[in-house]
Design a protein around this motif. Sequence first.
Motif, PDB file in Angstrom:
ATOM      1  N   PHE A  53       0.815  -1.230   0.000  1.00  0.00           N
ATOM      2  CA  PHE A  53       0.000   0.000   0.000  1.00  0.00           C
ATOM      3  C   PHE A  53       0.846   1.277   0.000  1.00  0.00           C
ATOM      4  CE2 PHE A  53      -2.625  -3.013   2.730  1.00  0.00           C
ATOM      5  CZ  PHE A  53      -3.401  -3.458   1.680  1.00  0.00           C
ATOM      6  N   ARG A 119      -9.432  -0.117  -0.585  1.00  0.00           N
ATOM      7  CA  ARG A 119      -8.284  -0.752  -1.240  1.00  0.00           C
ATOM      8  C   ARG A 119      -8.842  -1.933  -2.008  1.00  0.00           C
ATOM      9  NH1 ARG A 119      -5.545  -3.911   3.955  1.00  0.00           N
ATOM     10  NH2 ARG A 119      -7.516  -4.558   4.866  1.00  0.00           N
ATOM     11  N   ASN A 157      -1.616  -7.333  -2.472  1.00  0.00           N
ATOM     12  CA  ASN A 157      -2.053  -7.728  -1.130  1.00  0.00           C
ATOM     13  C   ASN A 157      -3.412  -8.396  -1.217  1.00  0.00           C
ATOM     14  OD1 ASN A 157      -1.482  -7.442   1.882  1.00  0.00           O
ATOM     15  ND2 ASN A 157      -3.592  -6.750   1.731  1.00  0.00           N
ATOM     16  N   GLU A 158      -3.478  -9.613  -0.719  1.00  0.00           N
ATOM     17  CA  GLU A 158      -4.748 -10.345  -0.645  1.00  0.00           C
ATOM     18  C   GLU A 158      -5.618 -10.125  -1.881  1.00  0.00           C
ATOM     19  OE1 GLU A 158      -6.672  -9.567   3.104  1.00  0.00           O
ATOM     20  OE2 GLU A 158      -5.351 -10.949   4.162  1.00  0.00           O
ATOM     21  N   ASN A 254       0.061 -12.937  -0.591  1.00  0.00           N
ATOM     22  CA  ASN A 254      -0.582 -13.386   0.651  1.00  0.00           C
ATOM     23  C   ASN A 254      -2.065 -13.712   0.422  1.00  0.00           C
ATOM     24  OD1 ASN A 254      -0.881 -10.594   0.278  1.00  0.00           O
ATOM     25  ND2 ASN A 254      -1.277 -10.212   2.428  1.00  0.00           N
ATOM     26  N   ASP A 276      -2.675 -15.304   5.561  1.00  0.00           N
ATOM     27  CA  ASP A 276      -2.939 -14.410   6.688  1.00  0.00           C
ATOM     28  C   ASP A 276      -3.989 -15.060   7.576  1.00  0.00           C
ATOM     29  OD1 ASP A 276      -1.337 -12.801   5.149  1.00  0.00           O
ATOM     30  OD2 ASP A 276      -2.978 -11.570   4.373  1.00  0.00           O
ATOM     31  N   TYR A 278      -6.252 -15.118  11.029  1.00  0.00           N
ATOM     32  CA  TYR A 278      -6.802 -14.292  12.121  1.00  0.00           C
ATOM     33  C   TYR A 278      -7.914 -15.005  12.882  1.00  0.00           C
ATOM     34  CZ  TYR A 278      -4.174 -10.421  10.123  1.00  0.00           C
ATOM     35  OH  TYR A 278      -3.158  -9.622   9.678  1.00  0.00           O
ATOM     36  N   GLU A 313       0.782 -13.040   7.722  1.00  0.00           N
ATOM     37  CA  GLU A 313       0.182 -12.120   8.690  1.00  0.00           C
ATOM     38  C   GLU A 313      -0.528 -12.920   9.773  1.00  0.00           C
ATOM     39  OE1 GLU A 313      -2.579  -9.285   7.107  1.00  0.00           O
ATOM     40  OE2 GLU A 313      -1.339  -8.855   5.359  1.00  0.00           O
ATOM     41  N   TRP A 321     -11.447  -5.856  13.664  1.00  0.00           N
ATOM     42  CA  TRP A 321     -12.546  -5.967  12.704  1.00  0.00           C
ATOM     43  C   TRP A 321     -13.461  -7.153  13.006  1.00  0.00           C
ATOM     44  CZ3 TRP A 321     -11.902 -10.710  10.554  1.00  0.00           C
ATOM     45  CH2 TRP A 321     -10.602 -11.203  10.439  1.00  0.00           C
ATOM     46  N   PHE A 351       0.627  -8.663  11.136  1.00  0.00           N
ATOM     47  CA  PHE A 351       0.141  -7.357  10.751  1.00  0.00           C
ATOM     48  C   PHE A 351      -0.112  -6.649  12.070  1.00  0.00           C
ATOM     49  CE2 PHE A 351      -2.915  -4.071  10.294  1.00  0.00           C
ATOM     50  CZ  PHE A 351      -2.391  -3.379   9.238  1.00  0.00           C
ATOM     51  N   GLU A 361      -7.176   1.202  10.938  1.00  0.00           N
ATOM     52  CA  GLU A 361      -6.585   0.089  11.683  1.00  0.00           C
ATOM     53  C   GLU A 361      -5.793   0.561  12.897  1.00  0.00           C
ATOM     54  OE1 GLU A 361      -4.934  -2.102   8.295  1.00  0.00           O
ATOM     55  OE2 GLU A 361      -6.551  -3.554   8.545  1.00  0.00           O
ATOM     56  N   HIS A 364      -5.894  -1.960  15.634  1.00  0.00           N
ATOM     57  CA  HIS A 364      -5.526  -3.353  15.351  1.00  0.00           C
ATOM     58  C   HIS A 364      -4.226  -3.665  16.080  1.00  0.00           C
ATOM     59  CE1 HIS A 364      -4.408  -6.971  13.150  1.00  0.00           C
ATOM     60  NE2 HIS A 364      -5.602  -6.976  12.568  1.00  0.00           N
TER      61      HIS A 364
END
Length: 690
Positions: A53, A119, A157-158, A254, A276, A278, A313, A321, A351, A361, A364
């Motif tokens: 980013f 994004r 990214n993702e 990722n 990633d 979570y 991540e 989130w 992350f 974020e 986060h």
Amino acid sequence: MTRQHAPISPKLPGLMHGADYNPDQWLHDPAVLEEDVRLMKLAGCNVMAVGIFSWASLEPNEGQFTFEWMDQLLDRLHANGIFAWLATPSGARPAWMSQKYPEVLRVESNRVRNLHGMRHNHCYTSPVYREKTSLINRKLAERYGNHPAVVGWHISNEFGGDCHCDYCQVAFRDWLKAKYGSLDALNRAWWTAFWAHTYTSWDQIESPAPHGETMVHGLNLDWRRFVTSQTIDFCRHEIDSVRSVNPSLPATANMHMIEGLDYRKFSEVLDVISWDSYPTWHDYKDDSQLAASVAFYHDLFRSLKQKPFMLMESTPSLTNWQPVSKLKRPGMHQLSSLQAVAHGSDSVQYFQWRKSRGSSEKFHGAVIDHAGHENTRVFQDVAHLGQTLNHISEIVGTATPAETAILFDWDNRWALKDSQGPRNMGIKYEETVYAHHRALWKQGIATDIIGSEDSFDGYRLIVAPMLYLCREETGSKLQQFVEQGGTLVSTYWSGIVNESDLCHLGGFPGPLRKTLGIWAEEIEGLYDDDRNGLKMLNDNVLGLSGTYEAHEICELIHTEGAEVLGVYTDDFYVGRPALTLNRLGHGRAYYIATRLKEDFLSDFYATVTAEAGVNRALQTKLPQGVSATVRTNGTTDYVFLMNFSGEPQQVELDERNYTDMETGDSVSSTIGLPVNGVRLLKRQSTYSES
Ligand code: GLA
Ligand code: ZN
């Protein structure tokens, strides 16, 4: 099968430990950047993912490039022995680009173009977006492709989502033309005579839309396949633009737990898989159910390339989130991070490195909190893990010795959920797959998660839950697998449609019928409160007895050569086969005709895996909520014992000689694991080197 893989980067032969690092948010405060490096070393971090980013910081205006901060960053990291995954910045684009070239913005399925913002909001087909991406990527590669700190490329990214703009519609039609050759073939494959949906010109074909077509299942399926193919094409375009300067740098992208992209196909263009993770730890006192599903994803991502992957991540504390964001309880950071390593990750990354001061974020979890120093619980947990990873670095590159595989195809997943079948209130495909995986996990059985186009060689047991979309070739491959001595477990709602989502004619389970020795005549969904049951027959080969509760899905089957092991207990189903075994060639094929619960799956797999000769991590019974997994190089086995149960546990070891990796001491028969405890043991390998 190779048991010892090369490290992901020859520059960094240990386990990787680090985070997404976004210093471009802090360029106004150079002291922060200096402090970051001091803290990274203190935390035992050896790698950062940088530049994700960062497009607006790298190209603030069209054609004006500002690489100085990145120069300084990479030099500073290198001077301090820290490596970098260098990202291409395409995950989000600068405002000037959206303003000048609106075509880069994504069009949603309702055909409305998004505004600039968020994004992952771009079109993968747009020529301008592709051109701008390859320009910035090439510049990054030219400048940093041979920088000593750079270990590889973190592409975008993702990746995810789809775009329905005019460019994408044209690309979709071209993709269909290449696939089908003629409209006739497409109309047949999609069964378009239904509701007068026949296409008479390619231009009539549109991607699925909420205000247009959603009911042609073949179209839906092909759209999803196209989206995967187009996203991969974009990813390949990105890789090509960074590759030329230093082809030896590996590329990763990722991934996360998304359904929309067939990652198995995606893995073909990547050198390393990263994902990633979570999980919502501590939703319940007992984390074992969640741990098993996380294990499933680690197994899935490892299996994509059948070699160590990266945990790109994870959060060192909480997310911001999830519906409720809980902190990791003491021990959980070490446990959850080592769980990834146990299942084949050669990295633990977060992350992010430092909490953002503002924007979405800012709350986060991160290694460095807003307090800005190392005297926090989270930092200490991270630093402790850094020491552990350093201590166990000999694990790098070792393999996971899976003799069991679960078939999990993306197109099956898509088609099954789109099928409009017996239980639209919840067909629960993923839950079913997780339940079968969990039954194996509970016994310390290593499992690969493979696709039907992967090789079946080397497995003793293949589990194919709800293989609704089953190609003829998959049927033949499974038949051969069984004939040659393998064990297959299949369930209700298998062998129903082909690759176009057209039903197999002549009797379900279509291409699996001979292998399973049954004909499935009818299927129905049950309401949540409805129950049926499975009564085990006397002297069945599994040695199981009593009855097990059945729910949600019941299929009426006839045997055609298979032996009945258990029958239904209720309704007009009473006495009809519910669990069968077919012996074919040197192997066995089990069929479970109804949805059964965890108690059955535990008992069933205990016997089936023993009979199939599948190795377990330990030859003793594991306590509830304790997972045991092995990595091996064929000489040494590394055994991870992990307690997710929320209670202290005692694990009994088997007869082999074990050494504790932390202390170097040899370990006697029983090991105590506190709540969230993890222990790593070594033993002489029980697996061959290849
Ligand atoms: C994803 C993204 C990161 C960050 C995290 C937060 O994984 O890749 O940029 O937003 O989620 O959990
Ligand atoms: Zn588009």
